[in-house]
Design an enzyme around this catalytic site. Structure first.
Site, PDB file in Angstrom:
ATOM      1  N   HIS A 112       0.855  -1.176   0.000  1.00  0.00           N
ATOM      2  CA  HIS A 112       0.000   0.000   0.000  1.00  0.00           C
ATOM      3  C   HIS A 112       0.902   1.242   0.000  1.00  0.00           C
ATOM      4  CE1 HIS A 112      -2.503  -3.165   1.820  1.00  0.00           C
ATOM      5  NE2 HIS A 112      -3.557  -2.479   1.394  1.00  0.00           N
ATOM      6  N   HIS A 143      27.647  -0.750  10.797  1.00  0.00           N
ATOM      7  CA  HIS A 143      26.390  -0.146  10.370  1.00  0.00           C
ATOM      8  C   HIS A 143      25.706  -1.108   9.407  1.00  0.00           C
ATOM      9  CE1 HIS A 143      28.195   1.000   6.447  1.00  0.00           C
ATOM     10  NE2 HIS A 143      29.286   1.087   7.176  1.00  0.00           N
TER      11      HIS A 143
END
Length: 323
Positions: A9, A168
């Protein structure tokens, strides 16, 4: 290669596609399909059919959908019925799921196997702080980090990387999937003295991998220990090339350094988007090269390798112009 269609969506599919590319690199045979507020079931069905038609191989397709029972899922499911012996659908899309799917395509060539494999990663990607609120989920991956701990033998080095950002997303996902370490070791005197950064690094470790922060001298000692690290695969992270040089000259047996990121600061030049140098950095790389170290300049495993000599030449030219 298994094709992947991300359906959602709104713009979620486009956004998570971009996020996955930032972490794991650009991917072939991946399409995002979105249902806009003004659209209905027939609209997204048409988009799905167009995405499927764009794949050269339409036999193996994995659909990653945001919400079970929503319109994107229902339209995918309608198409799936005629191909359920080959295609697969996984709902509840999150970023760890997508990255695991990317990594799985390297070794798995059918959608059903990938769908079965990525579910655990998707679940383990949901983490909560404070930690006492975290519900424990069964995991087979968590056994890997301690496997073979304490056995005779030295550490095996699967990757040594210079990255000013240290642990990271690109490291915790892309490089960890590519190299399969049991331990990620940040080698830095300054980080080892910083309790907050040390805690954050340990918390950022991917599921099934232990993260450690050690001073450089301690890493040198660990590299010479042949009694306790048999079977252990280490991914080393250095914040600077100077730290890497000190470790290597102290005896850590590294022949190749992956160069991923060096942050810009006052007095440094930036010959490309992710690497910045001052004269000390250039001299340090020259010393590393004279010590027999080669350089693998890539942000993520799927990137093509850049030429370190050319990058350093550009940096030297820029520094000369600054004078």
């Amino acid at each position: 290669m298994v094709g992947i269609i991300i359906a959602s969506h709104g713009e979620f599919a486009n956004g998570i596609l971009q996020s996955g590319s930032m972490i794991f690199g650009e991917q072939e045979n991946v399409k995002a399909v979105t249902l806009k507020p003004s659209e209905g079931p027939d609209d997204i069905k048409g988009k799905l059919e167009a995405a499927i038609a764009s794949f050269e191989n339409q036999d193996e397709i994995l659909f990653l959908v945001d919400l079970w029972g929503g319109t994107p899922f229902n339209q995918v499911n309608n198409l799936f019925e005629a191909h359920k012996d080959k295609w697969a659908i996984v709902a509840g899309l999150n970023l760890p799921m997508l990255i695991e799917a990317y990594a799985s395509r390297m070794s798995m060539d059918n959608a059903r196997d990938i769908a079965a494999h990525i579910q655990e990663t998707a679940i383990e990607g949901v983490k909560v702080r404070p930690e006492e609120l975290q519900k424990k989920a069964p995991s087979t991956k968590s056994k890997n980090a301690g496997a073979a701990a304490g056995k005779p033998g030295k550490l095996e080095y699967v990757l040594a990387r210079i990255d000013s950002r240290l642990l990271h997303g690109q490291v915790a996902t892309g490089w960890t999937k590519a190299t399969n370490p049991t331990r990620i070791i940040v080698v830095s005197d300054s980080v080892a003295k910083d309790e907050l950064r040390t805690t954050m690094i340990k918390q950022a470790a991917p599921s099934g991998v232990k993260a450690h922060v050690v001073p450089i001298d301690q890493m040198i000692k660990l590299s010479k220990d042949d009694k306790h690290f048999g079977g252990q695969r280490a991914l080393l992270l250095f914040e600077t090339p100077q730290d890497a040089l000190r470790a290597i000259e102290g005896g850590v047996p590294l022949k190749t350094l992956n160069v991923g990121s060096m942050s810009h600061s006052v007095g440094k030049v930036q010959p490309n988007k992710v690497l910045a140098f001052d004269q000390d950095d250039i001299d340090t790389f020259a010393k590393l090269k004279s010590d027999g170290v080669t350089f693998d300049v890539r942000k993520v495993p799927t990137d093509s390798k850049d030429d370190m000599d050319e990058i350093l030449k550009k940096a030297e030219t820029q520094l000369q112009k600054q004078k």
